[in-house]
Design an enzyme around this catalytic site. Structure first.
Site, PDB file in Angstrom:
ATOM      1  N   ASP A 210      -4.557 -38.054  11.727  1.00  0.00           N
ATOM      2  CA  ASP A 210      -5.774 -37.482  11.154  1.00  0.00           C
ATOM      3  C   ASP A 210      -6.476 -36.619  12.195  1.00  0.00           C
ATOM      4  O   ASP A 210      -7.042 -37.127  13.161  1.00  0.00           O
ATOM      5  CB  ASP A 210      -6.702 -38.599  10.667  1.00  0.00           C
ATOM      6  CG  ASP A 210      -7.857 -38.090   9.823  1.00  0.00           C
ATOM      7  OD1 ASP A 210      -8.103 -36.866   9.825  1.00  0.00           O
ATOM      8  OD2 ASP A 210      -8.510 -38.907   9.152  1.00  0.00           O
TER       9      ASP A 210
ATOM     10  N   ASP B 235      -7.656 -28.944   8.545  1.00  0.00           N
ATOM     11  CA  ASP B 235      -7.656 -30.389   8.349  1.00  0.00           C
ATOM     12  C   ASP B 235      -6.256 -30.861   7.960  1.00  0.00           C
ATOM     13  O   ASP B 235      -5.559 -30.204   7.184  1.00  0.00           O
ATOM     14  CB  ASP B 235      -8.655 -30.759   7.244  1.00  0.00           C
ATOM     15  CG  ASP B 235      -8.684 -32.251   6.951  1.00  0.00           C
ATOM     16  OD1 ASP B 235      -8.793 -33.035   7.914  1.00  0.00           O
ATOM     17  OD2 ASP B 235      -8.592 -32.629   5.767  1.00  0.00           O
TER      18      ASP B 235
END
Length: 424
Positions: free
Chosen positions: A107, A306
């Site tokens: 992440d 992202d």
């Protein structure tokens, strides 16, 4: 008397060798990135890629997470099965001494790591980190620096704990340190959350590894090991039998690559902001007011890359401009499906879409522009508007648009680079 040239040569080569040794860059390594829904994943539960409805549900929840990434607040993220099975990429890691293997979610918009630990109440994975079997495991006390760096920390019997809200779930974790091994390199005393209790189903089954820019991220805790540099290459979402790669460290990174500066938002310091200046559909630059794309640390507005959002989300005025020009170019009847409003039931040849940034352009071919229904009968523009009142000021460059690109994060030089690369 000795030969002066021989003496000079000896000292010259001796000191040159010392200089080369001390100046050599940190070692780099490449890890396999496994799509969570692929045939290679230990969590695979479906024989096909996620549906458009699943993608839309996953991304809506992910945007809530990004919207709440402000220091010292609860952080909701993706919900339930969608978060576990769709849109995430797994890293094989070994935690503890001797190492215990876990497949952790990568992440880039998160800092802290956490893993499910023995004795955890509500953890969904049968594979847990058995802390009693690690000779190097140690809980952190409340006076530790890391205790002040993690969200929602509190003291219990002098040990540091923290809790988070995570989509439909919440968890309580003991802040701990232990060795973390990725491939051939080990980081001793790595700080992470040892999950002790979980409510809900949306926690990554075997843990999460944060690659953000904060003090508890992998890049910060590794010190000089990777020189705060990494890149990844994500495989096509339809490639159920292929994996991507995560390359840590400056060695082996692409040299023929264009960069755009990284921007820092004090309110969201972990996120990788860049300055998007325009968008082209085909050869036409669509009409987007400059203030719609402008970076504003006060409001959080701007553009980020992202690794957890599946389909690019644009602020409403930008999306409408792109969508309308895309529709004009296709000039066929439009339908909607699974939250996507620009779909076609007949074959189409889409125009390229180019994201324009300071210093570089990112041109997307068909595979990064169209997303297909489960049975392949419908094709949709693989972008959407940001949900109203949820991250409505942030453009998110998502994983589908990053697929088959090498995305390079160079933190010391505060820049992000993108180059085309076949990732499967």
């Amino acid at each position: 008397m000795g030969n002066p040239f021989t003496s000079f040569s000896f000292f010259f080569f001796f000191f040159t060798a010392i200089w080369l040794t001390s100046a050599s860059p940190s070692p780099s390594m490449t890890l396999t990135l496994i799509p969570a829904n692929s045939n290679l994943s230990p969590f695979k539960s479906s024989p096909s890629p996620p549906s458009l409805d699943q993608i839309n549900a996953h991304d809506k929840a992910r945007l809530i997470y990004l919207d709440n990434l402000i220091a010292k607040t609860d952080v909701p993220v993706g919900s339930g099965r969608q978060f576990q099975q769709a849109g995430n990429y797994l890293i094989k890691a070994n935690v503890g001494t001797p190492g215990q293997t876990l497949f952790m979610v990568m992440d880039t918009s998160n800092d802290a790591a956490w893993v499910p630990c023995s004795g955890c109440t509500g953890c969904s994975s049968p594979t847990l980190f058995t802390l009693e079997q690690s000779t190097t495991f140690k809980p952190l006390q409340c006076g530790a620096a890391q205790c002040r760096q993690v969200w929602n920390s509190y003291c219990a019997l002098s040990d540091c704990h923290f809790n988070m809200t995570y989509g439909d779930a919440s968890f309580e974790a003991l802040l701990s340190v232990d060795s973390l091994t990725l491939a051939s390199s080990t980081i001793p005393s790595y700080a992470f959350g040892c999950l002790k209790s979980v409510t809900g189903t949306s926690i990554a089954p075997q843990g999460l590894l944060g690659l953000g820019r904060g003090p508890l991220s992998l890049l910060s805790q590794a010190g000089t090991l990777y020189q705060k540099t990494f890149s990844y290459c994500l495989p096509n979402a339809k490639s159920m039998n292929f994996s991507g790669s995560l390359r840590l460290g400056p060695v082996g990174q692409p040299t023929r690559i264009l960069y755009t500066p990284l921007l820092t938002n004090p309110r969201r310091p972990s996120l990788y902001y860049v300055n998007m200046t325009g968008i082209k559909v085909g050869r036409r630059t669509v009409n987007i007011p400059p203030n719609v794309l402008a970076f504003d640390p006060t409001t959080g507005a701007g553009t980020i890359f992202d690794s957890g959002t599946m389909v690019t989300r644009l602020v409403a005025p930008a999306y409408v401009a792109v969508r309308d020009e895309f529709r004009r170019r296709i000039n066929q009847p439009v339908t909607s499906l699974g939250g996507f409003d620009t779909c076609y039931s007949t074959p189409i040849v889409p125009p390229t879409i180019t994201f324009q940034f300071d210093g570089m352009n990112m041109t997307l071919p068909e595979e990064n522009v169209l997303i297909h229904s489960t049975y392949g009968t419908t094709s949709c523009l693989a972008m959407a508007a940001a949900p109203v009142n949820v991250n409505s000021v942030v453009n998110v460059i998502a994983t589908m648009q990053q697929q088959n690109h090498r995305v390079l994060y160079d933190i010391p030089n505060s820049r992000l680079g993108v180059s085309r690369e076949l990732c499967t």
